[in-house]
Enzyme design. Structure first.
Site, PDB file in Angstrom:
ATOM      1  N   TYR A  79      -1.839  -1.175  10.344  1.00 12.00           N
ATOM      2  CA  TYR A  79      -2.454  -1.307   8.719  1.00 12.00           C
ATOM      3  C   TYR A  79      -0.931  -1.404   8.166  1.00 12.00           C
ATOM      4  O   TYR A  79      -0.608  -1.158   7.339  1.00 12.00           O
ATOM      5  CB  TYR A  79      -3.853   0.088   8.487  1.00 12.00           C
ATOM      6  CG  TYR A  79      -3.658  -0.425   6.602  1.00 12.00           C
ATOM      7  CD1 TYR A  79      -3.997  -1.714   6.100  1.00 12.00           C
ATOM      8  CD2 TYR A  79      -3.209   0.028   5.848  1.00 12.00           C
ATOM      9  CE1 TYR A  79      -4.717  -1.497   5.019  1.00 12.00           C
ATOM     10  CE2 TYR A  79      -3.300   0.359   4.562  1.00 12.00           C
ATOM     11  CZ  TYR A  79      -3.756  -0.665   4.223  1.00 12.00           C
ATOM     12  OH  TYR A  79      -4.416  -1.402   2.924  1.00 12.00           O
ATOM     13  N   SER A 135       0.748  -1.134   0.391  1.00 15.07           N
ATOM     14  CA  SER A 135      -0.091  -0.114   0.210  1.00 15.07           C
ATOM     15  C   SER A 135       1.095   1.191  -0.024  1.00 15.07           C
ATOM     16  O   SER A 135       2.613   1.030   0.280  1.00 15.07           O
ATOM     17  CB  SER A 135      -0.817  -0.322   1.218  1.00 15.07           C
ATOM     18  OG  SER A 135      -1.224   1.700   1.133  1.00 15.07           O
TER      19      SER A 135
HETATM   20  N1  LIG Z   1      -8.909  -0.268  -1.833  1.00 13.69           N
HETATM   21  C1  LIG Z   1      -7.180   0.466  -1.591  1.00 13.69           C
HETATM   22  O1  LIG Z   1      -7.771   1.801  -1.806  1.00 13.69           O
HETATM   23  C2  LIG Z   1      -6.103   0.287  -1.164  1.00 13.69           C
HETATM   24  C3  LIG Z   1      -5.039   0.633  -1.083  1.00 13.69           C
HETATM   25  C4  LIG Z   1      -4.163  -0.106  -0.377  1.00 13.69           C
HETATM   26  C5  LIG Z   1      -4.108  -1.048  -0.934  1.00 13.69           C
HETATM   27  N2  LIG Z   1      -4.761  -1.597  -0.859  1.00 13.69           N
HETATM   28  C6  LIG Z   1      -4.443  -3.160  -0.955  1.00 13.69           C
HETATM   29  O2  LIG Z   1      -5.323  -4.019  -1.816  1.00 13.69           O
HETATM   30  C7  LIG Z   1      -5.266  -5.526  -1.018  1.00 13.69           C
HETATM   31  C8  LIG Z   1      -7.043  -5.443  -1.455  1.00 13.69           C
HETATM   32  O3  LIG Z   1      -7.903  -5.114  -1.462  1.00 13.69           O
HETATM   33  P1  LIG Z   1      -9.418  -4.864  -1.999  1.00 13.69           P
HETATM   34  O4  LIG Z   1      -9.294  -2.987  -2.176  1.00 13.69           O
HETATM   35  O5  LIG Z   1      -9.461  -5.415  -3.233  1.00 13.69           O
HETATM   36  O6  LIG Z   1     -10.350  -5.041  -0.676  1.00 13.69           O
HETATM   37  P2  LIG Z   1     -11.433  -5.949  -0.702  1.00 13.69           P
HETATM   38  O7  LIG Z   1     -11.891  -6.053   0.827  1.00 13.69           O
HETATM   39  O8  LIG Z   1     -12.191  -5.761  -1.956  1.00 13.69           O
HETATM   40  O9  LIG Z   1     -11.197  -7.609  -1.039  1.00 13.69           O
HETATM   41  C9  LIG Z   1      -9.854  -8.108   0.345  1.00 13.69           C
HETATM   42  C10 LIG Z   1     -10.464  -9.333   0.214  1.00 13.69           C
HETATM   43  O10 LIG Z   1      -9.851 -10.652   0.897  1.00 13.69           O
HETATM   44  C11 LIG Z   1     -10.034 -11.936   1.523  1.00 13.69           C
HETATM   45  N3  LIG Z   1     -10.158 -11.990   2.389  1.00 13.69           N
HETATM   46  C12 LIG Z   1      -9.875 -10.972   4.035  1.00 13.69           C
HETATM   47  N4  LIG Z   1      -8.930 -11.581   5.164  1.00 13.69           N
HETATM   48  C13 LIG Z   1      -8.611 -12.361   4.224  1.00 13.69           C
HETATM   49  C14 LIG Z   1      -7.919 -13.404   5.592  1.00 13.69           C
HETATM   50  N5  LIG Z   1      -8.146 -14.086   6.443  1.00 13.69           N
HETATM   51  N6  LIG Z   1      -7.887 -15.228   4.349  1.00 13.69           N
HETATM   52  C15 LIG Z   1      -7.822 -15.177   3.299  1.00 13.69           C
HETATM   53  N7  LIG Z   1      -9.215 -14.141   2.650  1.00 13.69           N
HETATM   54  C16 LIG Z   1      -9.178 -12.457   3.409  1.00 13.69           C
HETATM   55  C17 LIG Z   1     -11.419 -10.568   1.240  1.00 13.69           C
HETATM   56  O11 LIG Z   1     -12.882 -11.231   1.185  1.00 13.69           O
HETATM   57  C18 LIG Z   1     -11.835  -9.712   0.508  1.00 13.69           C
HETATM   58  O12 LIG Z   1     -12.044 -10.838  -0.338  1.00 13.69           O
HETATM   59  C19 LIG Z   1      -5.082  -5.274   0.055  1.00 13.69           C
HETATM   60  O13 LIG Z   1      -4.329  -6.368   0.531  1.00 13.69           O
HETATM   61  C20 LIG Z   1      -5.096  -3.552   0.912  1.00 13.69           C
HETATM   62  O14 LIG Z   1      -4.492  -4.048   1.819  1.00 13.69           O
HETATM   63  C21 LIG Z   1      -5.972  -1.482  -1.224  1.00 13.69           C
END
Ligand SMILES: NC(=O)c1ccc[n+]([C@@H]2O[C@H](COP(=O)([O-])OP(=O)(O)OC[C@H]3O[C@@H](n4cnc5c(N)ncnc54)[C@H](O)[C@@H]3O)[C@@H](O)[C@H]2O)c1
Length: 251
Positions: A155, A142
């Site tokens: 986080y 991130s």
């Molecule tokens: N959306 C943003 O703005 C953003 C920004 C920076 C980083 N990220 C990172 O991107 C990645 C994806 O996030 P996203 O935005 O697509 O979120 P999202 O919530 O749409 O998807 C995350 C997925 O992870 C799964 N998950 C959660 N805990 C779990 C576990 N213990 N075991 C297996 N699966 C699990 C959830 O069920 C979900 O399907 C994450 O690592 C997040 O930290 C997102």
């Protein structure tokens, strides 16, 4: 083969049920890879795999559990053959909370899901990637893995750890032909930033995004395209790198 084509590759994408992971799984399949979507969310994960079709498999999987990782690689290899791509993408975030109000249990939970998961996944990947003759790992960190975020101590700690362990893994695994890189998304429109809990917080996020050099929220495909590139042979000279996709936020 060279280029962004992934024909003949077998990829595992964690968090494949939603957001960035679902988008990456779709792009990987379109590029010719066999894709294993792993997630704790069976309903949505199975649905995305069904939409992709015969080249996709859903496996219910908790990234915190070493035993689930072993089973995941076993199932993937049994169905499609040795795994050459791992996308450590599953993760959680919480609403901002000041350091003094963070419980030890919540802190530890965040570290387990976002950080220990990546270690377990990379460790589990090595034997299969050796059998595949090499591989590529992309860890989804991130912006918070490169700069401090107010109210996000757990986080931020978890994502800085992912940035660091990516570099160690790149050094340790280069001898096996395994490349390891991290991607650093800014704000991306997924269920993580558009939670069910109310439009007001989301309005504030939209306002913030409108002030970025590229004045919008990222879309899952903006990140998935970078992940696809790093996983492909087009990136064959890239390892240990930290790649931003943040619309210029950190400038
Ligand atoms: N959306 C943003 O703005 C953003 C920004 C920076 C980083 N990220 C990172 O991107 C990645 C994806 O996030 P996203 O935005 O697509 O979120 P999202 O919530 O749409 O998807 C995350 C997925 O992870 C799964 N998950 C959660 N805990 C779990 C576990 N213990 N075991 C297996 N699966 C699990 C959830 O069920 C979900 O399907 C994450 O690592 C997040 O930290 C997102």
């Amino acid at each position: 083969m060279s280029g962004n084509g992934l024909a003949g590759k077998v990829a595992i994408v964690t968090g494949g049920a939603s957001g960035i992971g679902a988008s990456a799984a779709r792009l990987f399949a379109a590029a010719g890879a066999a894709v294993v979507l792993a997630d704790i969310n069976r309903t949505d994960g199975a649905q995305v795999a069904d939409e992709i079709g015969a080249g996709a498999l859903f496996v219910q999987h908790d990234v915190r559990l070493a035993s689930d990782w072993d089973a995941l690689f076993e199932k993937a290899e049994h169905k499609f053959g040795p795994v050459s791509i791992l996308i450590n993408n599953a993760g959680i975030a919480v609403a901002p909370v000041s350091l003094e109000d963070v419980s030890e249990a919540d802190y530890r939970h965040m570290i387990e899901v976002n950080q220990i998961s990546c270690f377990l996944g990379m460790r589990a990947a090595v034997p299969s990637m050796r059998r595949a003759g090499g591989g590529a790992i992309v860890n989804v960190s991130s912006v918070a893995g490169l700069k401090a975020e107010r109210g996000a101590i757990a986080y931020t700690a978890s994502k800085f750890a992912v940035t660091g362990m990516t570099k160690v893994a790149a050094l340790d695994l280069a001898k096996d032909g395994i490349r390891v890189n991290s991607v650093h998304p800014g704000l991306v429109e997924t269920p993580m930033v558009r939670p069910a809990e109310g439009a007001e917080a989301f309005d504030a996020i939209m306002q913030f995004a409108a002030g970025l050099p590229i004045p919008r929220l990222g879309q899952p495909e903006d990140i998935a395209n970078l992940i696809l590139f790093l996983a492909s042979d087009s990136a064959s000279f890239l390892t240990g790198g930290a790649y931003l996709a943040d619309g210029g936020w950190t400038l």
